[in-house]
Every structure is written in structure tokens, then in C-alpha cells.
Write an enzyme that holds these catalytic residues in place. Structure first.
Site, PDB file in Angstrom:
ATOM      1  N   SER A 186      -6.810   0.060  -0.009  1.00 52.23           N
ATOM      2  CA  SER A 186      -5.758   0.764   0.726  1.00 52.23           C
ATOM      3  C   SER A 186      -6.121   0.872   2.213  1.00 52.23           C
ATOM      4  O   SER A 186      -5.323   0.540   3.097  1.00 52.23           O
ATOM      5  CB  SER A 186      -5.574   2.160   0.111  1.00 52.23           C
ATOM      6  OG  SER A 186      -4.764   2.954   0.915  1.00 52.23           O
ATOM      7  N   ASP A 204       0.840  -1.212   0.000  1.00 50.71           N
ATOM      8  CA  ASP A 204       0.000   0.000   0.000  1.00 50.71           C
ATOM      9  C   ASP A 204       0.868   1.253   0.000  1.00 50.71           C
ATOM     10  O   ASP A 204       0.569   2.232  -0.685  1.00 50.71           O
ATOM     11  CB  ASP A 204      -0.929   0.015   1.215  1.00 50.71           C
ATOM     12  CG  ASP A 204      -1.719   1.322   1.261  1.00 50.71           C
ATOM     13  OD1 ASP A 204      -2.498   1.564   0.325  1.00 50.71           O
ATOM     14  OD2 ASP A 204      -1.519   2.110   2.199  1.00 50.71           O
ATOM     15  N   LYS A 252      -4.909  -2.065   5.594  1.00 54.01           N
ATOM     16  CA  LYS A 252      -4.212  -1.601   6.802  1.00 54.01           C
ATOM     17  C   LYS A 252      -5.044  -1.899   8.050  1.00 54.01           C
ATOM     18  O   LYS A 252      -4.505  -2.249   9.103  1.00 54.01           O
ATOM     19  CB  LYS A 252      -3.912  -0.102   6.687  1.00 54.01           C
ATOM     20  CG  LYS A 252      -2.816   0.188   5.664  1.00 54.01           C
ATOM     21  CD  LYS A 252      -2.572   1.664   5.462  1.00 54.01           C
ATOM     22  CE  LYS A 252      -3.674   2.327   4.702  1.00 54.01           C
ATOM     23  NZ  LYS A 252      -3.371   3.604   4.091  1.00 54.01           N
TER      24      LYS A 252
HETATM   25  N1  URA Z   1      -6.574   6.899   2.936  1.00 52.90           N
HETATM   26  C1  URA Z   1      -5.832   5.798   2.678  1.00 52.90           C
HETATM   27  O1  URA Z   1      -5.179   5.245   3.553  1.00 52.90           O
HETATM   28  N2  URA Z   1      -5.845   5.327   1.418  1.00 52.90           N
HETATM   29  C2  URA Z   1      -6.550   5.884   0.424  1.00 52.90           C
HETATM   30  O2  URA Z   1      -6.509   5.394  -0.680  1.00 52.90           O
HETATM   31  C3  URA Z   1      -7.300   7.035   0.710  1.00 52.90           C
HETATM   32  C4  URA Z   1      -7.306   7.518   1.989  1.00 52.90           C
END
Ligand code: URA
Length: 431
Positions: free
Chosen positions: A183, A161, A187
Site C-alpha cells: 500500500s 490501493d 504510492k
Molecule cells: N498507510 C498506508 O498508506 N497504507 C497502509 O496500509 C498503512 C498505512
């Protein structure tokens, strides 16, 4: 398998299978896939989209590109919260101690800011001495001790990411629902929490400008989270004007502390933070209904236990907790410049994107990822939409350094003689 074929398939509107997606993400992580091929595929995904199965496969491949946190040594439900990014959004600083003071384990990983939106990690870093990137063992020990841990994500979590986000940032491919879903959710799944409250921002200051897009993004993230056993709730919230009176790191710490001390209780920022905290209590099973959850939240603010917990959190991580009682110990700007209304009337709008960029230019945010921040600078906003102002009344105070001031455009705060109806901050929910 060749990247060329994946790019061609997506360009032609065909779905990629799990094996193909894993091949790409693995190549991103190891460096085997060159940036130009990833950039081409990202652009094709932006145009052609991804179906639910592809989005899930991308999320899991990104989650598995690095280390995953295991929070099982800490008993109880662990709840996280994430916002898709807004100007002046300091809700994380406020709700973490509130949720923990209510007795729920709150485990959050946060980011640094880039562009016109700030990052939670930068706000903590404004507190002198505060350690913001905690080794996993310290994060878990803090969670067990205080019921609240919040740290920058370490480099070993979702490295794919990190690389893809940097490419998206320079190839105009950030605003894609499957890419944002993968993304964020990769996480969050790697972070190890059992439940997640998401704040999807909607409006001109956000990635998602329309309620329809914000709802689609929310649904996409909920589907991915739930398919992995994560309890999920999304609030879709308005991001037209900045959230609260402060933009800029030390100023935002001050505003968060004021809310934790029980000030500004009727502000949008307080109500939004309290509602997000209440939703976390509901997901964590600490309240049976929203009214009970909100009463608990208000209780720990009123009796001072949430603020006390915030001070303990700061001290535990090396920060100067006395700076939260005495703001003169926080970083300060060297000069203050007032921006006044040129005419009397009602405030129609406050352009959050423009003020976010202004704060960044003052030094509060990063134009590029290696920029060094000035924690004391920022903007104090004195008015809200609908307020009646007199000609010459102060609208903004810029907390600035000695560097030349950026140009201020009058239409960033529009004033006219028409009154405007109150706007609701909560636009919808998805679960
Ligand atoms: N925040 C993130 O961590 N990823 C994105 O793609 C957009 C906002």
C-alpha cells in the site's frame, strides 16, 4: 483464472505468482472482482503472509493500477518522506520547508486522516484558503519554483490501493506487513521521487506494536524500494505518547510554525523532524555525514529561511500566509475545557491512541471517510512522561465545539509517585 483458486491457494499457505496477483489487482481496479472475494483474499494474506516476490508483485501491480508521476522535468534528486501514522505527527509540515531551504527538492504526496491518526492534508486544509489537492502540473511547477511541493494524492494514482484500503479498513485486515508494504510503496513509487525516508512508528499508538514487527515492516519496504532503484532509509520511532503538544488540525499548524520559528528545539517533535530532514539531505547527497546534515537543518531554522519558505509555499497554494504570523486568523474552537491531575506525582504515560480517538470525537478526525472536520478543535497537552505534576495541575486543554464532550478516562494520563527514566524516541534504523 478464477479468484476462487487464488483464495484457496493462499488459504492453504501457497504463494501466488505475479500473474495471479496482477489478475486480482486488475479486477479490483476495474470492479470485475467483487468485494467479498477481495476481502477473503485479504484475510488469507493476513493469516498466511506473502513472501518477498509476492509482496513486490503486489506493490508493482498496485503502482501500475493508475497514473505515475514523472518528475524528471525538475532537475536534481527528488526526496520524499512517509510516516506509517502517529498521533500528533506533524513532522511533514516541518521538514518539507527545511529540506527545501537547504537546497534539496522535496516532493511529497500525503494522505487525509482516518481513525485515531491524523493526516497531513487535513492539517494544511486548516489554513484558510489553502488548496490541498494540486493538479500534477501545479505540483511540478511548485516543486520547480520553491523546491518543495506537497499535495494530496489524486484519485488516478494507485486506484487499486484506494479500493483495497477501504476494504481492509472494514475487514480488520490493515495490520499485515505485506499489505502495508504494498500500500505504502506502490504510492511512493508512483509519486516519482528518487529517494525516500520512512518513519516507521512503533508502540501502542501505531500499527506495529513491537520493535520486531516494526523492523520487519521496515526491511520489507526497504527491499521493495531498493529493488526499484529508490534510495531508502528508515527510522523506527516510538509511538506511545502523542508527538508534540498539539493534536487537531489548526493546533498542529501552530505547533509546526513554532518549531520552524526555532521554538521547542529540544522537544521530541523538533529532534525527530530535524533528524528526518537530515536523513533526507544525506540521501539527496547534500551532506556527507549526519552531523553536517543536522547543522544545515538547524541553520535554516535559525536564520528563518525555512519558515519563510513555508509561508511562500502556503501563499503559492492559495493559503493565507499571514495566519502563520497571526494564529487568531486560523480556525478556533468555541470553548476550552481543562482536564486536571487528580493527584500529585510523575507522569508515567500518555495514551496516544486514546487521545487520538478523543480528538477524533471532538471533530478533529474522521470516524468514517465522509465525516466533515472541525479544523479548530483538538487537544493541547501540557505534560510529558516523566514530568512531576501537582494535584489540580492542568494536564490537557480540550479545544471543543458546543457538541457534548466525550467521556475522559483518568488512566489516559497515568500519574504515580515513581519517577521514570527518560525514553529514547529513536528505536532503530534500517537501510
Ligand atoms: N498507510 C498506508 O498508506 N497504507 C497502509 O496500509 C498503512 C498505512
Amino acid at each position: 483464472m478464477r479468484m476462487y483458486d487464488l483464495i484457496h491457494a493462499k488459504k492453504s499457505g501457497r504463494a501466488l505468482n505475479g500473474e495471479q496477483i496482477a489478475f486480482w489487482v486488475d479486477g479490483v481496479t476495474t470492479g470485475a472482482v467483487p468485494d467479498e472475494q477481495s476481502s477473503a483474499l485479504l484475510m488469507a494474506i493476513c493469516w498466511r503472509g506473502m513472501d518477498t516476490a509476492e509482496t513486490l508483485a503486489l506493490t508493482l501491480a498496485m503502482r501500475d493500477s493508475g497514473h505515475r508521476i514523472n518528475l524528471s522535468s525538475v532537475p536534481g534528486v527528488k526526496v520524499d518522506k512517509h510516516s506509517t501514522g502517529g498521533v500528533g505527527d506533524k513532522t511533514t509540515l516541518i521538514l518539507g520547508p527545511i529540506v527545501a531551504a537547504c537546497g534539496l527538492k522535496c516532493a511529497m504526496f500525503s494522505g487525509r486522516g482516518l481513525g485515531h491518526t491524523g493526516g497531513t492534508v487535513d492539517k494544511y486544509a486548516a489554513i484558510p484558503g489553502m488548496k490541498v489537492e494540486l493538479p500534477e502540473a501545479e505540483f511540478i511547477a511548485g516543486l520547480a519554483k520553491l523546491g518543495f511541493a506537497n499535495s494530496a494524492q489524486t484519485a488516478d494514482i494507485c486506484p487499486a490501493d484506494r479500493k483495497l484500503y477501504a476494504l481492509r479498513d472494514v475487514t480488520a485486515t490493515v495490520e499485515s506487513i505485506p499489505l502495508i508494504t504494498a500500500s505504502i510503496m506502490s504510492k511512493k513509487l508512483a509519486g516519482g521521487a528518487d529517494a525516500l525516508v520512512l518513519d516507521v512508528k512503533c508502540g501502542s499508538g501505531a500499527f506495529m506494536a513491537t520493535l520486531e514487527d516494526a523492523t520487519t515492516l521496515a526491511r520489507s519496504m526497504v527491499d521493495v524500494g531498493k529493488s526499484h532503484g529508490m534510495k531508502m532509509k528508515v527510522l523506527i520511532t516510538r509511538m506511545e505518547e502523542p508527538l508534540g503538544w498539539a493534536i487537531g488540525n489548526a493546533l498542529e499548524v501552530m505547533e509546526s510554525v513554532e518549531i520552524l520559528r526555532g521554538q521547542h528545539g529540544s522537544s521530541v517533535l523538533a529532534r525527530m523532524s530535524f533528524r528526518l530532514a537530515a536523513e533526507m539531505l544525506l540521501l539527496g547527497g547534500l551532506a556527507a555525514d549526519l552531523d553536517t546534515a543536522l547543522a544545515k537543518v538547524q541553520g535554516v531554522v535559525a536564520d528563518g529561511s525555512a519558515f519563510e519558505l513555508f509561508k511562500r509555499f502556503v501563499a503559492l497554494n492559495g493559503g493565507d500566509a499571514s495566519s502563520l504570523d497571526d494564529f487568531s486568523r486560523l480556525p478556533q474552537a468555541t470553548r476550552q475545557v481543562e482536564i486536571k491531575a487528580s493527584q500529585a506525582g510523575f507522569v508515567q504515560s500518555i495514551d496516544s491512541r486514546a487521545l487520538g480517538i478523543l480528538a477524533m470525537e471532538l471533530g478533529a478526525g474522521r470516524r468514517s471517510k465522509d465525516d466533515v472536520l472541525d479544523y479548530g478543535v483538538g487537544i493541547r497537552i501540557h505534560v510529558a512522561p516523566g514530568d512531576l505534576v501537582a494535584a489540580g495541575q492542568v494536564l490537557l486543554t480540550l479545544h471543543a465545539s458546543e457538541r457534548p464532550l466525550p467521556e475522559i478516562e483518568p488512566e489516559w494520563i497515568r500519574v504515580s509517585n515513581q519517577s521514570i527514566p527518560a525514553q529514547d524516541w529513536l528505536l532503530g534504523t534500517v537501510e
